[in-house]
Design an enzyme around this catalytic site. Structure first.
Site, PDB file in Angstrom:
ATOM      1  N   GLY A 266       4.328 -54.083  13.658  1.00 13.97           N
ATOM      2  CA  GLY A 266       4.605 -55.083  12.632  1.00 13.97           C
ATOM      3  C   GLY A 266       4.888 -56.466  13.199  1.00 13.97           C
ATOM      4  O   GLY A 266       4.296 -57.457  12.791  1.00 13.97           O
ATOM      5  N   GLU A 303      13.197 -59.226  12.251  1.00 15.11           N
ATOM      6  CA  GLU A 303      12.993 -59.860  13.562  1.00 15.11           C
ATOM      7  C   GLU A 303      14.039 -60.944  13.801  1.00 15.11           C
ATOM      8  O   GLU A 303      14.557 -61.074  14.905  1.00 15.11           O
ATOM      9  CB  GLU A 303      11.575 -60.437  13.674  1.00 15.11           C
ATOM     10  CG  GLU A 303      10.457 -59.426  13.442  1.00 15.11           C
ATOM     11  CD  GLU A 303      10.596 -58.138  14.252  1.00 15.11           C
ATOM     12  OE1 GLU A 303      11.170 -58.177  15.354  1.00 15.11           O
ATOM     13  OE2 GLU A 303      10.142 -57.087  13.755  1.00 15.11           O
TER      14      GLU A 303
HETATM   15  C1  7MF Z   1      10.918 -53.723  10.192  1.00 14.27           C
HETATM   16  O1  7MF Z   1      11.432 -53.239  15.872  1.00 14.27           O
HETATM   17  C2  7MF Z   1      11.240 -52.476  10.653  1.00 14.27           C
HETATM   18  C3  7MF Z   1      10.631 -51.966  11.772  1.00 14.27           C
HETATM   19  C4  7MF Z   1       9.313 -53.094  17.987  1.00 14.27           C
HETATM   20  C5  7MF Z   1       8.031 -52.859  17.260  1.00 14.27           C
HETATM   21  C6  7MF Z   1       9.382 -54.175  15.078  1.00 14.27           C
HETATM   22  O2  7MF Z   1      11.262 -55.457  15.812  1.00 14.27           O
HETATM   23  C7  7MF Z   1      10.536 -54.287  16.057  1.00 14.27           C
HETATM   24  C8  7MF Z   1      10.069 -54.324  17.527  1.00 14.27           C
HETATM   25  C9  7MF Z   1       7.715 -50.841  15.783  1.00 14.27           C
HETATM   26  C10 7MF Z   1       7.880 -50.155  14.600  1.00 14.27           C
HETATM   27  C11 7MF Z   1       8.523 -50.778  13.530  1.00 14.27           C
HETATM   28  C12 7MF Z   1       8.994 -52.084  13.646  1.00 14.27           C
HETATM   29  C13 7MF Z   1       8.834 -52.792  14.858  1.00 14.27           C
HETATM   30  C14 7MF Z   1       8.179 -52.148  15.943  1.00 14.27           C
HETATM   31  C15 7MF Z   1       9.678 -52.688  12.477  1.00 14.27           C
HETATM   32  C16 7MF Z   1       9.380 -53.952  12.005  1.00 14.27           C
HETATM   33  C17 7MF Z   1       9.992 -54.463  10.893  1.00 14.27           C
HETATM   34  N1  7MF Z   1      11.228 -54.490  18.386  1.00 14.27           N
HETATM   35 BR1  7MF Z   1       6.852 -49.980  17.194  1.00 14.27          BR
HETATM   36 ZN    ZN Z   2      13.151 -53.967  15.401  1.00 15.96          ZN
END
Ligand code: 7MF
Ligand code: ZN
Length: 876
Positions: A266, A303
């Protein structure tokens, strides 16, 4: 590609880093063939790690080493060694400056980890272990360093970005240009980011609570510049919310977001420079659905919130991933609940948890919120770590109350600012700030599996006392046969025969959180003139399954009267679940199917209730998905699930036709689009009604859908109408509408992805043959994860009927795609294979076909570490 049998990493083997990196200076020269990286590191022996000067081990993957220097002197090749994991260098002094030059090829990088190209634009993804694909480095989150980054590039890349503040820019003698960025905050390498491209930006500013001005920028290709407004609005809302609810301010002078088309997930919280999947940041009313608008708001917030929960306080090692992810998902969920409907947000999150996370917890890859071991860390960015991890944080919030939780988070952020810490440190801060003991509660971090609560009750008329007996158990999971009892906060209400909340204690509280801590426990209440009806696990106060023998009448009663909106919805789900269970049984026994009239009447009264939030009504009218039914089943009989649900939908639609039409007409308004919660709610109920109406396959209903499709001024209404047509319309008409839609939107990447997924995800339209045709479409790209998710992912995860075709061809198809993808992008391959891993739960014939597909992946040749871990564990 990594070794076929990768090593397992264990939490118990954690050791402090032998060397620390006080500063990191990076120099990139971006060129068409091969990028040059120079890294200058101030290295220091970690005094806490012990005596002596062991070799310095640096991680490195697929790098071409050019030179190694220490304190300005070239190191002879005899004093360092290229090893499978990277580089080992002999060390002579406790402090020195190391300079390494290496070459990488972003232009050939299809894994989308490290530095790669997306539509001619350079970008990076370093979490979890992608930095080692850029240069040799101690690529672990407990090595934190101050980064300075210089990017040199041809002028065709006018925008050059990295973390922190821009401190210098200029021209090189050969006509290229450069920019230097400095990040004042020490960070682990996984938060490093670089972007270079021909990008436009929108700019805004934000004044923090303490009065500091922050520049906000969103970068994207020129054609998408009109699609950034919603993300910018969401960002400002998130910044305000984190100040108000957590007392946390932003800490740099600039915050940048970049939209990228090729992205494995994402988005990513790189310090000061968040990189987003285009699908999670770009939106306009004409091109994005309500769901997309809400997703963007949530992900931008997620984020942004990482800046504190993740960046300022980060993870010691990747076993602690939930420390930042569980906490940040909890934070973004609360943010979304505050911005929109709290009950609806909770229902959505619990639905996801129950279908996907519960399935994970019951499958071959089950692991605790804090895993004990892994082969490939990318495989542990799971629903368990994220969603169950967020539930664990929510339970702490429930146990401490909002004020106590805030005291705990304040202490956590203050105590650990600038550190890389553990889940244990988080719990300890919560304990210390509140003077409570969470010893038993910690088992939520170490024990996998979904606990089950068996609840019974009794009432004694003579004394007016009521007793609730709760038994907890937890099924075995890989490597964990026996479980110790969890500390489960069970939120409880008791309803009178009039449907009112009864006082549960002397203070007159009508809701209590019962501390369930024993394998079996009883709770006593008194002062009741009649037997009360329990409303259990209100608001889904713990990630568990509750069994209580409700009658249909009691569930209908709760649906109408429970003061807890979540439990009103859940009562409806239980009722529907029972009805669908009966239909499945009847289908298997060859009986004529008939839907329970009580369910029809319950749905009718929900639909007629004008006091309810329309979004909640839409949720209450939705039958449990096939995936939910599969998760709840002892053994999955795919055909019975599909036929029972199809029958129930059709029967409900026929019985409620007039009411549905009335609601549709009332809510179908000609008003300008706004992504406000109230408008989204009305559209969701309206389009739910439309979909049910079309399920009758009546010509009138399909005409309504066609009209809505023809006239829609926003993508929510347009896509909902097209989906209804795809699912129920006449084949030639639908082909025409799909064609019209494509012609209208073929230049818009996000809309084309929606167009793909509407077809692939349709039980009727997304047959294997059509999905294969879509893969041959010029807009399809196996190297783009969004396209893969829209076509193959939608088929495997959301097209229950076609994926589970009895001849097993759906499984075989997915297996073939997984094999092809593994050579390009192992992370995406390892995620796509998941629907094939639960073969043990299926009825024997179908389960055997599924297992064979999985076996064919295993036998296809050398697999990536990512795919190998998932496939090998699932075949065991
Ligand atoms: C909302 O966690 C919830 C989960 C890692 C990549 C984004 O910020 C993150 C990154 C994965 C799976 C789900 C999400 C993310 C990642 C995510 C994004 C928005 N640190 Br793999
Ligand atoms: Zn995250």
């Amino acid at each position: 590609m990594k070794d076929a049998q990768p090593n397992t990493v264990y939490l118990k083997d954690y050791k402090l880093p032998e060397y620390l990196i006080d500063s990191t200076k990076l120099h990139f020269e971006l060129q068409p063939k091969g990028t040059l990286v120079k890294s200058q590191l101030k290295v220091r022996r970690n005094p806490a790690a012990g005596a002596g000067l062991p070799p310095l081990l640096l991680d490195g993957v697929e790098l071409e080493l050019l030179s190694v220097s220490i304190d300005g002197q070239l190191v002879p090749a005899s004093r360092y060694q290229e090893i499978p994991a990277g580089l080992s260098i002999e060390v002579e002094k406790p402090e020195f400056e190391l300079e390494i030059c290496n070459r990488i090829s972003p232009e050939n990088n299809t894994s989308l980890e490290g530095l790669y190209l997306s539509n001619g634009m350079y970008c990076t993804q370093c979490e979890a272990e992608g930095f080692r694909k850029i240069t040799y480095y101690p690529d672990r989150p407990d090595v934190m360093s101050k980064f300075t980054t210089t990017i040199v590039a041809p002028r065709q890349y006018p925008v050059l970005l990295s973390n922190g503040n821009e401190i210098e820019r200029g021209a090189t003698e050969d006509g290229r240009h450069f920019v230097t960025w400095e990040d004042p905050f020490a960070k682990p390498a996984y938060l490093f980011a670089l972007v270079a491209g021909d990008l436009q930006r929108v700019e805004d500013s934000y004044t923090t609570a303490s009065g500091r001005q922050v520049t906000l920028q969103i970068y994207t290709e020129a054609k998408n510049i009109g699609k950034c407004a919603h993300a910018m609005r969401s960002l400002k809302k998130a910044m305000r919310w984190d100040e108000e609810v957590y007392g946390r301010e932003y800490d740099l002078d600039i915050f940048m977001i970049v939209a990228v088309d090729h992205f494995n997930m994402g988005a990513m919280e790189n310090k000061g420079l968040n990189i987003f999947n285009s699908a999670c940041v770009l939106a306009s009313p004409e091109t994005a659905t309500d769901a997309t608008f809400q997703r963007i708001e949530a992900i931008v917030a997620h984020e942004y919130f990482h800046n504190w929960s993740g960046n300022r306080v980060t993870c010691r090692d990747w076993f602690q991933l939930s420390l930042k992810e569980g906490f940040t998902v909890f934070r973004d969920a609360e943010f979304s609940a505050d911005m929109n409907s709290r009950a609806v947000k909770r229902i959505e999150d619990v639905s996801l948890l129950r279908t996907q996370q519960f399935a994970e917890d019951a499958g071959p890859m089950a692991h605790p919120v804090r895993p004990d071991s892994y082969m490939e860390i990318s495989n542990f960015y799971t629903l368990t770590v994220y969603e169950k991890g967020a539930e664990v944080v929510r339970m702490i919030h429930t146990l401490l109350g909002a004020e106590g939780f805030r005291k705990g988070s304040d202490l956590y952020f203050d105590r650990h600012d600038g550190q890389a810490v553990t889940c244990e440190d988080f719990v300890k801060a919560m304990e210390d700030a509140n003077g409570v003991d969470l010893t038993q509660f910690r088992r939520w971090y170490s024990q996998a599996g979904t606990p089950v609560l068996d609840v019974t009750d009794s009432y004694d008329e003579a004394s007016g006392s009521y007793t609730l007996t709760v038994r907890q158990s937890c099924p075995p999971t890989p490597g964990q046969k026996e479980k110790l009892p969890f500390h489960i906060p069970l939120a409880l209400g008791l309803l009178s025969a009039e449907g009112k909340d009864l006082p549960l204690d002397e203070a007159g509280n009508t809701q209590l959180v019962l501390p369930v801590t024993e394998a079996e426990q009883t709770f006593h209440f008194s002062g009741f003139a009649e037997k009360p009806l329990p409303s259990l696990l209100r608001g889904f106060s713990a990630p568990v399954k509750v069994r209580y023998d409700y009658s249909s009448e009691q569930l209908l009663f709760l649906m109408r009267n429970d003061s807890d909106a979540f439990n009103r919805w859940d009562a409806g789900q239980r009722l529907a679940f029972a009805a669908l269970g009966q239909l499945q049984k009847d289908y298997r026994n060859g009986k004529t199917l008939q839907l329970q009239p009580e369910l029809v009447e319950a749905y009718r009264s929900v639909l007629r209730n004008r006091d309810l939030d329309p979004a909640l009504v839409a949720k209450m009218l939705a039958l449990p998905s096939e995936q939910t039914l599969a998760e709840e089943a002892e053994r999955i009989d795919a055909e019975a699930i599909i036929e029972a649900r199809k029958f129930a939908r059709h029967a409900l639609a026929e019985a409620l036709k007039e009411d549905l039409l009335e609601s549709y007409r009332r809510l179908h308004k000609d008003k300008p689009y706004s992504p406000e919660a109230a408008d989204i709610a009305e559209r969701s109920l309206k389009n739910t009604c439309l979909d049910y109406l079309c399920a009758t396959e009546d010509a009138d209903a399909l005409l309504l859908a066609q009209q809505q499709f023809d006239k829609a001024a926003n993508m929510t209404d347009c896509a909902a109408a097209l989906a209804a047509l795809v699912n129920y319309g006449n084949e030639t008409d639908v082909d025409k509408s799909l064609e019209t839609f494509y012609e209208r939107w073929k230049l818009d990447t996000q809309v084309v992805e929606l167009w793909f997924s509407l077809q692939s995800g349709s039980a009727r339209w997304g047959t294997l043959e059509r999905v294969q045709t879509l893969m041959a479409h010029p807009a399809f790209e196996l190297k783009n994860p969004n396209k893969v998710r829209a076509v193959i992912g939608a088929f495997a995860n959301r097209n229950f009927a076609q994926f589970h075709r009895t001849d097993g061809s759906g499984f075989e198809f997915v297996a073939q795609q997984v094999i092809a993808l593994d050579k390009l992008n192992p992370q995406i391959a390892a995620r796509l294979v998941i629907p094939l891993t639960r073969w043990k739960k299926y009825s024997s014939a179908l389960g055997e076909k599924m297992r064979q597909s999985l076996e064919s992946v295993m036998q296809s040749g050398k697999l990536s570490a990512d795919l190998y871990e998932v496939v090998s564990k699932s075949l065991q």
